[in-house]
Enzyme design. Sequence first.
Site, PDB file in Angstrom:
ATOM      1  N   GLN A 124       3.864   5.709  -5.045  1.00 30.71           N
ATOM      2  CA  GLN A 124       3.888   4.325  -5.508  1.00 30.71           C
ATOM      3  C   GLN A 124       4.962   4.155  -6.578  1.00 30.71           C
ATOM      4  OE1 GLN A 124      -0.437   2.977  -6.252  1.00 30.71           O
ATOM      5  NE2 GLN A 124      -0.561   5.182  -6.082  1.00 30.71           N
ATOM      6  N   VAL A 126       8.606   4.017  -8.424  1.00 32.85           N
ATOM      7  CA  VAL A 126       9.905   3.443  -8.076  1.00 32.85           C
ATOM      8  C   VAL A 126      11.030   4.126  -8.846  1.00 32.85           C
ATOM      9  CG1 VAL A 126       8.846   1.204  -7.556  1.00 32.85           C
ATOM     10  CG2 VAL A 126       9.727   1.621  -9.864  1.00 32.85           C
ATOM     11  N   HIS A 142       6.461   1.342  -2.813  1.00 33.84           N
ATOM     12  CA  HIS A 142       6.821   0.221  -3.697  1.00 33.84           C
ATOM     13  C   HIS A 142       8.326   0.084  -3.912  1.00 33.84           C
ATOM     14  CE1 HIS A 142       2.506   0.216  -5.621  1.00 33.84           C
ATOM     15  NE2 HIS A 142       2.533  -0.209  -4.376  1.00 33.84           N
ATOM     16  N   CYS A 150      20.037  -8.870  -1.921  1.00 38.03           N
ATOM     17  CA  CYS A 150      20.366 -10.251  -2.261  1.00 38.03           C
ATOM     18  C   CYS A 150      19.104 -11.098  -2.202  1.00 38.03           C
ATOM     19  CB  CYS A 150      21.415 -10.797  -1.290  1.00 38.03           C
ATOM     20  SG  CYS A 150      21.788 -12.543  -1.601  1.00 38.03           S
ATOM     21  N   CYS A 178      27.697 -13.093  -1.838  1.00 32.36           N
ATOM     22  CA  CYS A 178      27.602 -14.553  -1.834  1.00 32.36           C
ATOM     23  C   CYS A 178      27.654 -15.162  -3.234  1.00 32.36           C
ATOM     24  CB  CYS A 178      26.316 -15.003  -1.126  1.00 32.36           C
ATOM     25  SG  CYS A 178      24.816 -14.689  -2.086  1.00 32.36           S
ATOM     26  N   GLY A 214      -2.169  11.254 -10.234  1.00 33.62           N
ATOM     27  CA  GLY A 214      -1.596  10.313 -11.202  1.00 33.62           C
ATOM     28  C   GLY A 214      -1.668   8.867 -10.798  1.00 33.62           C
ATOM     29  N   SER A 216      -4.362   5.428 -10.535  1.00 34.53           N
ATOM     30  CA  SER A 216      -5.659   4.945 -11.004  1.00 34.53           C
ATOM     31  C   SER A 216      -6.571   4.544  -9.839  1.00 34.53           C
ATOM     32  CB  SER A 216      -5.458   3.748 -11.930  1.00 34.53           C
ATOM     33  OG  SER A 216      -4.785   2.727 -11.237  1.00 34.53           O
ATOM     34  N   PRO A 241      -5.954  13.167 -15.571  1.00 35.37           N
ATOM     35  CA  PRO A 241      -6.652  13.568 -16.806  1.00 35.37           C
ATOM     36  C   PRO A 241      -7.822  12.646 -17.137  1.00 35.37           C
ATOM     37  CG  PRO A 241      -4.504  12.613 -17.331  1.00 35.37           C
ATOM     38  CD  PRO A 241      -4.579  12.711 -15.836  1.00 35.37           C
TER      39      PRO A 241
HETATM   40  P1  NAD Z   1      -1.479   3.650 -11.940  1.00 34.97           P
HETATM   41  O1  NAD Z   1      -2.369   2.534 -11.622  1.00 34.97           O
HETATM   42  O2  NAD Z   1      -1.023   4.513 -10.829  1.00 34.97           O
HETATM   43  O3  NAD Z   1      -2.215   4.526 -13.128  1.00 34.97           O
HETATM   44  C1  NAD Z   1      -1.666   5.654 -13.766  1.00 34.97           C
HETATM   45  C2  NAD Z   1      -2.710   6.771 -13.701  1.00 34.97           C
HETATM   46  O4  NAD Z   1      -2.100   7.955 -14.154  1.00 34.97           O
HETATM   47  C3  NAD Z   1      -3.951   6.568 -14.601  1.00 34.97           C
HETATM   48  O5  NAD Z   1      -5.110   6.764 -13.841  1.00 34.97           O
HETATM   49  C4  NAD Z   1      -3.824   7.672 -15.678  1.00 34.97           C
HETATM   50  O6  NAD Z   1      -5.084   8.202 -16.076  1.00 34.97           O
HETATM   51  C5  NAD Z   1      -3.028   8.700 -14.919  1.00 34.97           C
HETATM   52  N1  NAD Z   1      -2.262   9.637 -15.741  1.00 34.97           N
HETATM   53  C6  NAD Z   1      -1.770   9.496 -16.993  1.00 34.97           C
HETATM   54  N2  NAD Z   1      -1.077  10.610 -17.349  1.00 34.97           N
HETATM   55  C7  NAD Z   1      -1.124  11.453 -16.291  1.00 34.97           C
HETATM   56  C8  NAD Z   1      -0.597  12.755 -16.041  1.00 34.97           C
HETATM   57  N3  NAD Z   1       0.138  13.415 -16.960  1.00 34.97           N
HETATM   58  N4  NAD Z   1      -0.849  13.328 -14.834  1.00 34.97           N
HETATM   59  C9  NAD Z   1      -1.578  12.684 -13.901  1.00 34.97           C
HETATM   60  N5  NAD Z   1      -2.105  11.459 -14.091  1.00 34.97           N
HETATM   61  C10 NAD Z   1      -1.888  10.851 -15.277  1.00 34.97           C
HETATM   62  O7  NAD Z   1      -0.166   3.230 -12.602  1.00 34.97           O
HETATM   63  P2  NAD Z   1       0.253   1.913 -13.359  1.00 34.97           P
HETATM   64  O8  NAD Z   1       1.066   2.383 -14.487  1.00 34.97           O
HETATM   65  O9  NAD Z   1      -0.909   1.053 -13.640  1.00 34.97           O
HETATM   66  O10 NAD Z   1       1.208   1.219 -12.299  1.00 34.97           O
HETATM   67  C11 NAD Z   1       0.822   0.528 -11.138  1.00 34.97           C
HETATM   68  C12 NAD Z   1       2.059   0.430 -10.217  1.00 34.97           C
HETATM   69  O11 NAD Z   1       3.212  -0.002 -10.957  1.00 34.97           O
HETATM   70  C13 NAD Z   1       2.514   1.767  -9.687  1.00 34.97           C
HETATM   71  O12 NAD Z   1       1.809   2.107  -8.547  1.00 34.97           O
HETATM   72  C14 NAD Z   1       4.017   1.545  -9.462  1.00 34.97           C
HETATM   73  O13 NAD Z   1       4.319   0.837  -8.314  1.00 34.97           O
HETATM   74  C15 NAD Z   1       4.399   0.719 -10.610  1.00 34.97           C
HETATM   75  N6  NAD Z   1       4.893   1.607 -11.684  1.00 34.97           N
HETATM   76  C16 NAD Z   1       5.750   2.625 -11.362  1.00 34.97           C
HETATM   77  C17 NAD Z   1       6.184   3.498 -12.351  1.00 34.97           C
HETATM   78  C18 NAD Z   1       7.112   4.619 -11.978  1.00 34.97           C
HETATM   79  O14 NAD Z   1       7.866   4.515 -11.027  1.00 34.97           O
HETATM   80  N7  NAD Z   1       7.069   5.756 -12.688  1.00 34.97           N
HETATM   81  C19 NAD Z   1       5.756   3.338 -13.682  1.00 34.97           C
HETATM   82  C20 NAD Z   1       4.892   2.259 -13.972  1.00 34.97           C
HETATM   83  C21 NAD Z   1       4.471   1.427 -12.955  1.00 34.97           C
HETATM   84 ZN    ZN Z   2      24.034 -12.606  -1.329  1.00 35.83          ZN
END
Ligand code: NAD
Ligand code: ZN
Length: 273
Positions: A124, A126, A142, A150, A178, A214, A216, A241
């Site tokens: 998920q 990016v 994602h 564009c 464009c 990693g 939620s 964790p």
């Molecule tokens: P999420 O819903 O996937 O939650 C993050 C999870 O990671 C939590 O459950 C937390 O307990 C856990 N976590 C924290 N530290 C950790 C570790 N060291 N090892 C394993 N797990 C750990 O993520 P979000 O931040 O709520 O984002 C939702 C969506 O937004 C993502 O699916 C993504 O599309 C986008 N997003 C992407 C990135 C990225 O590319 N790194 C960052 C932020 C958000």
């Molecule tokens: Zn364009």
Amino acid sequence: MIEKPPGPFDPGTGPGAPSADPDVHRAAAELARRVGPAVRLTVMTGAGVSAASGVPTFRGPEGLWKRYRPEQLATPDAFARDPRLVWEWYDWRRQVIARCHPNRAHEVLAAWARRFTRAIVVTQNVDGLHERAGLVDVVRLHGSIWEVFCSEACPGSPPRWRDERVPLPDLPPPCPYCGGHIRPGVVWFGEALPADAVARADAATTCDVFVAAGTSALVYPAAGFLHQARRRGAFTVEINPAATEASASVDLVIRAGAEVALDAVERHLAAHA
Ligand code: NAD
Ligand code: ZN
């Protein structure tokens, strides 16, 4: 210099050195017993896998930027209203991510994809850190913050292309085809996930072992893949964790950061190779 031999509470002292936490050690050993070259292994990763690299997650306080919540910025409406504001946020995130490095979790998953031909990583994220760790074929649900397209879908432009300039010289960046606005190649709240990635992720739920690391387990349909894998007979594992809504329904929980847990599994694999 006197070298200590690797002992049971000496993490990081060589192949097979167990994690300091005995529960993590036991759970990692269990997962190591279940993965291997012939096993259909699917690992679904979320923002937590990049947390140890310093990439801010959305849900913690560090996910805030200038008091905006991601839900106020990562939407088609926000972009239509104020493309410059949205691009300022993405330009800031690209700068943060450009300074980050893949961590041990990214490295281990890239190594598994090379060693185990039936291993698939669905992400998920990016941020592109899986790719920077050497993972060649990652299923991106994602999109990528390093791709753009564009916003007018003008006829002369490709469906999407890479733009890794940090920082971007003009905000919002103009479409070279464009003159309209380009937009980040990520899936925004309220948008459909790319059909090809969803199809591959869906197929990958037919597997022997399914690991959610990693994430939620709140964001659908990604969260649904874990339950689908279980229904299809996979041994399901959560690496996180913190407890999540999925914790109670998986076969094995490794209550640790992905960088610690996957390193521990890899050490067990190396010790018993
Ligand atoms: P999420 O819903 O996937 O939650 C993050 C999870 O990671 C939590 O459950 C937390 O307990 C856990 N976590 C924290 N530290 C950790 C570790 N060291 N090892 C394993 N797990 C750990 O993520 P979000 O931040 O709520 O984002 C939702 C969506 O937004 C993502 O699916 C993504 O599309 C986008 N997003 C992407 C990135 C990225 O590319 N790194 C960052 C932020 C958000
Ligand atoms: Zn364009």
